[in-house]
Scaffold this motif. Structure first.
Motif, PDB file in Angstrom:
ATOM      1  N   ASN A  40       0.897  -1.165  -0.007  1.00 49.95           N
ATOM      2  CA  ASN A  40       0.019  -0.047   0.071  1.00 49.95           C
ATOM      3  C   ASN A  40       1.053   1.284  -0.042  1.00 49.95           C
ATOM      4  N   VAL A  41       1.900   1.276   0.623  1.00 54.26           N
ATOM      5  CA  VAL A  41       2.911   2.434   0.758  1.00 54.26           C
ATOM      6  C   VAL A  41       3.509   2.769  -0.538  1.00 54.26           C
ATOM      7  N   CYS A  42       3.752   1.512  -1.109  1.00 52.17           N
ATOM      8  CA  CYS A  42       4.584   1.571  -2.675  1.00 52.17           C
ATOM      9  C   CYS A  42       3.620   2.113  -3.508  1.00 52.17           C
ATOM     10  N   VAL A  43       2.260   1.645  -3.605  1.00 54.85           N
ATOM     11  CA  VAL A  43       1.209   2.461  -4.398  1.00 54.85           C
ATOM     12  C   VAL A  43       1.133   3.877  -4.267  1.00 54.85           C
ATOM     13  N   VAL A  44       0.855   4.336  -2.709  1.00 56.20           N
ATOM     14  CA  VAL A  44       0.513   5.460  -2.547  1.00 56.20           C
ATOM     15  C   VAL A  44       1.961   6.690  -2.990  1.00 56.20           C
ATOM     16  N   LEU A  45       2.990   5.952  -2.705  1.00 52.91           N
ATOM     17  CA  LEU A  45       4.234   6.825  -2.971  1.00 52.91           C
ATOM     18  C   LEU A  45       4.471   6.894  -4.462  1.00 52.91           C
ATOM     19  N   THR A  46       4.088   6.100  -5.073  1.00 54.86           N
ATOM     20  CA  THR A  46       4.282   6.077  -6.707  1.00 54.86           C
ATOM     21  C   THR A  46       3.369   7.164  -7.102  1.00 54.86           C
ATOM     22  N   ILE A  47       1.914   7.063  -6.587  1.00 49.54           N
ATOM     23  CA  ILE A  47       1.078   7.917  -7.164  1.00 49.54           C
ATOM     24  C   ILE A  47       1.225   9.424  -6.759  1.00 49.54           C
ATOM     25  N   ILE A  48       1.731   9.633  -5.470  1.00 53.59           N
ATOM     26  CA  ILE A  48       1.925  11.011  -5.130  1.00 53.59           C
ATOM     27  C   ILE A  48       3.420  11.666  -5.692  1.00 53.59           C
ATOM     28  N   LEU A  49       4.497  10.802  -5.987  1.00 58.47           N
ATOM     29  CA  LEU A  49       5.651  11.415  -6.742  1.00 58.47           C
ATOM     30  C   LEU A  49       5.676  11.364  -7.876  1.00 58.47           C
ATOM     31  N   ASN A  50       4.445  11.169  -8.559  1.00 57.92           N
ATOM     32  CA  ASN A  50       4.632  11.173 -10.180  1.00 57.92           C
ATOM     33  C   ASN A  50       3.520  12.013 -10.564  1.00 57.92           C
ATOM     34  N   ASN A  51       3.659  13.182 -11.039  1.00 60.67           N
ATOM     35  CA  ASN A  51       2.672  14.379 -11.223  1.00 60.67           C
ATOM     36  C   ASN A  51       1.698  13.911 -12.584  1.00 60.67           C
ATOM     37  N   GLU A  52       2.281  12.820 -13.284  1.00 66.43           N
ATOM     38  CA  GLU A  52       1.230  12.314 -14.513  1.00 66.43           C
ATOM     39  C   GLU A  52       0.345  11.406 -13.830  1.00 66.43           C
ATOM     40  N   LEU A  53       0.508  10.896 -12.755  1.00 68.63           N
ATOM     41  CA  LEU A  53      -0.695   9.946 -11.917  1.00 68.63           C
ATOM     42  C   LEU A  53      -1.474  10.772 -11.064  1.00 68.63           C
ATOM     43  N   HIS A  54      -1.496  12.178 -11.129  1.00 74.69           N
ATOM     44  CA  HIS A  54      -2.472  13.039 -10.451  1.00 74.69           C
ATOM     45  C   HIS A  54      -3.798  12.993 -11.221  1.00 74.69           C
ATOM     46  N   GLU A  55      -4.320  11.982 -11.458  1.00 76.34           N
ATOM     47  CA  GLU A  55      -5.493  11.939 -12.249  1.00 76.34           C
ATOM     48  C   GLU A  55      -6.633  11.368 -11.478  1.00 76.34           C
ATOM     49  N   PRO A  56      -7.725  11.699 -11.505  1.00 81.44           N
ATOM     50  CA  PRO A  56      -9.086  11.248 -10.606  1.00 81.44           C
ATOM     51  C   PRO A  56      -8.794   9.737 -10.239  1.00 81.44           C
ATOM     52  N   MET A  57      -8.855   8.868 -11.391  1.00 78.36           N
ATOM     53  CA  MET A  57      -8.630   7.527 -10.875  1.00 78.36           C
ATOM     54  C   MET A  57      -7.564   7.079 -10.108  1.00 78.36           C
ATOM     55  N   ILE A  59      -5.909   8.886  -7.932  1.00 74.65           N
ATOM     56  CA  ILE A  59      -6.103   9.798  -6.724  1.00 74.65           C
ATOM     57  C   ILE A  59      -7.187   9.162  -5.711  1.00 74.65           C
ATOM     58  N   PHE A  60      -7.993   8.356  -6.261  1.00 77.55           N
ATOM     59  CA  PHE A  60      -8.964   7.502  -5.583  1.00 77.55           C
ATOM     60  C   PHE A  60      -8.348   6.403  -5.238  1.00 77.55           C
ATOM     61  N   LEU A  61      -7.435   5.669  -6.009  1.00 77.25           N
ATOM     62  CA  LEU A  61      -6.457   4.304  -5.726  1.00 77.25           C
ATOM     63  C   LEU A  61      -5.713   4.912  -4.594  1.00 77.25           C
ATOM     64  N   CYS A  62      -5.078   6.047  -4.652  1.00 77.03           N
ATOM     65  CA  CYS A  62      -4.259   6.432  -3.671  1.00 77.03           C
ATOM     66  C   CYS A  62      -4.990   6.545  -2.001  1.00 77.03           C
ATOM     67  N   ALA A  63      -6.221   7.032  -2.348  1.00 82.81           N
ATOM     68  CA  ALA A  63      -7.014   7.301  -1.051  1.00 82.81           C
ATOM     69  C   ALA A  63      -7.527   5.844  -0.512  1.00 82.81           C
ATOM     70  N   ILE A  64      -7.713   4.964  -1.362  1.00 87.29           N
ATOM     71  CA  ILE A  64      -8.139   3.694  -1.015  1.00 87.29           C
ATOM     72  C   ILE A  64      -7.190   2.736  -0.202  1.00 87.29           C
ATOM     73  N   CYS A  65      -5.805   2.988  -0.756  1.00 92.14           N
ATOM     74  CA  CYS A  65      -4.694   2.726  -0.041  1.00 92.14           C
ATOM     75  C   CYS A  65      -4.331   3.143   1.176  1.00 92.14           C
ATOM     76  N   MET A  66      -4.337   4.469   1.317  1.00 92.18           N
ATOM     77  CA  MET A  66      -4.083   5.085   2.609  1.00 92.18           C
ATOM     78  C   MET A  66      -5.284   4.747   3.573  1.00 92.18           C
ATOM     79  N   ASN A  67      -6.622   4.721   3.103  1.00 90.41           N
ATOM     80  CA  ASN A  67      -7.546   3.896   3.773  1.00 90.41           C
ATOM     81  C   ASN A  67      -7.195   2.929   4.491  1.00 90.41           C
ATOM     82  N   ALA A  68      -6.543   1.853   3.686  1.00 94.32           N
ATOM     83  CA  ALA A  68      -6.071   0.483   4.044  1.00 94.32           C
ATOM     84  C   ALA A  68      -5.289   0.483   5.408  1.00 94.32           C
ATOM     85  N   LEU A  69      -4.292   1.532   5.069  1.00 97.84           N
ATOM     86  CA  LEU A  69      -3.148   1.709   5.935  1.00 97.84           C
ATOM     87  C   LEU A  69      -3.718   2.077   7.422  1.00 97.84           C
ATOM     88  N   TYR A  70      -4.829   3.126   7.462  1.00 97.16           N
ATOM     89  CA  TYR A  70      -5.657   3.371   8.544  1.00 97.16           C
ATOM     90  C   TYR A  70      -6.329   2.315   9.149  1.00 97.16           C
TER      91      TYR A  70
END
Length: 314
Positions: A40-57, A59-70
């Motif tokens: 989950n950290v791997c996916v979250v960091l991959t999305i946060i650190l790559n501007n081209e992945l800052h798209e809605p789909m 961002i939602f994936l990042c949110a669901i992985c962060m929610n899993a960590l929580y």
């Protein structure tokens, strides 16, 4: 019943039948938690650190992985400590906090899955409106609502539970759940409000599920006559469908067991049903999306190759 208000701790008896396997369970649980955190950290960091992945789909994936960590943070550390302890005790406030975290995690997951379904509906069925409707600012607002609204709804359930007078400190589970605490109430008449609010909460998230089904009915109808849309559907919607089915089935089994559980089941099976939503979706979601979505897969592979290159001796 003068001592009912003096309950300050709960005793979790769900592990009593597995005393001979505690070290094995500890190792397997620790390994499972490490995998959950890493993927989950791997996916979250991959999305946060790559501007081209800052798209809605994404961002939602990042949110669901962060929610899993929580959510998993509300279970695994306490469970691991219980496996190393002869007595499985949790404070009254700690029990309510754990229940709040676990229920919020489950409800937020379903809310984010509903947002992901709506996002795919807009992207494939109404592409001309997509960027105006799903702007980055609006997506972030929706994610915040997907976290805060479930938190507030479950806080109402938790507060209503905290007002009950309890006759026993013994919970026959390995985790604290609101309904498990409600069942310990001395006066069943006091739990009527809890039941009503609980069923309203269930209804709200059943409507979330129906929204997802509605979105996919339109998606399938749209994709049938277009090769390009079918390709988009297979690429971005199939991972979401797998995540949805995995989460829905695990949550359905859990809700059925909590509300109408059978006493005939072995304790080990009861324990697994009780925590499967904390094992399967947190591992499956990042793996499914990481393997299926090309952009994320390529970014992760590129990062791994870069790390290998840096670590190689010159």
């Amino acid at each position: 019943m003068n001592n009912v208000s003096e309950i300050s701790h709960f005793f979790l008896s769900g592990l009593n039948e597995t005393r001979n396997y505690h070290l094995t369970l500890f190792f397997l649980t620790f390994l499972c938690y490490v995998i959950i955190v890493l993927v989950n950290v791997c996916v979250v960091l991959t999305i946060i650190l790559n501007n081209e992945l800052h798209e809605p789909m994404y961002i939602f994936l990042c949110a669901i992985c962060m929610n899993a960590l929580y959510g998993t943070a509300g279970f695994y550390p306490k469970f691991l400590s219980d496996l190393l302890s002869p007595v499985h005790v949790i404070s009254y406030s700690g029990c309510l906090l754990q229940a709040q975290v676990l229920y919020t995690f489950a409800c937020s997951d379903l809310s984010i899955l509903a947002l992901m379904a709506y996002d795919r509906y807009l992207a494939i069925c109404r592409p001309l409106e997509y960027h105006s409707v799903m702007s980055k600012q609006r997506v972030i607002t929706l994610v915040c609502l997907a976290w805060s609204i479930p938190f507030c709804i479950m806080a109402v359930n938790t507060i209503l539970t905290s007002r009950l007078k309890l006759c026993s400190p013994y919970i026959n589970r390995i985790i604290c759940l609101i309904w498990s605490i409600v069942m310990l109430a001395c006066f069943p008449s006091e739990t009527t409000v809890n039941s009503v609010v609980a069923y309203i909460t269930i209804l709200i998230y059943v409507l979330h599920f129906l929204l997802i089904v509605w979105s996919y009915l339109f998606l399938i109808k749209t994709c049938v006559g277009s090769l390009e849309n079918r390709r988009k559907f297979m690429q971005t919607c199939v991972p979401h469908l797998i995540s949805l089915c995995t989460f829905s089935l695990t949550l359905l089994f859990d809700v059925i067991y909590i509300r109408f559980g059978s006493k005939d089941l072995p304790q080990t099976i009861k324990n697994f049903i009780c925590i499967e939503f904390l094992i399967i979706p947190p591992i499956m979601n990042p793996l499914i999306y990481g393997l299926k979505l090309t952009k994320i897969r390529n970014k992760i592979l590129k990062l791994i190759k870069k790390q290998r290159h840096v670590s190689e001796p010159r």
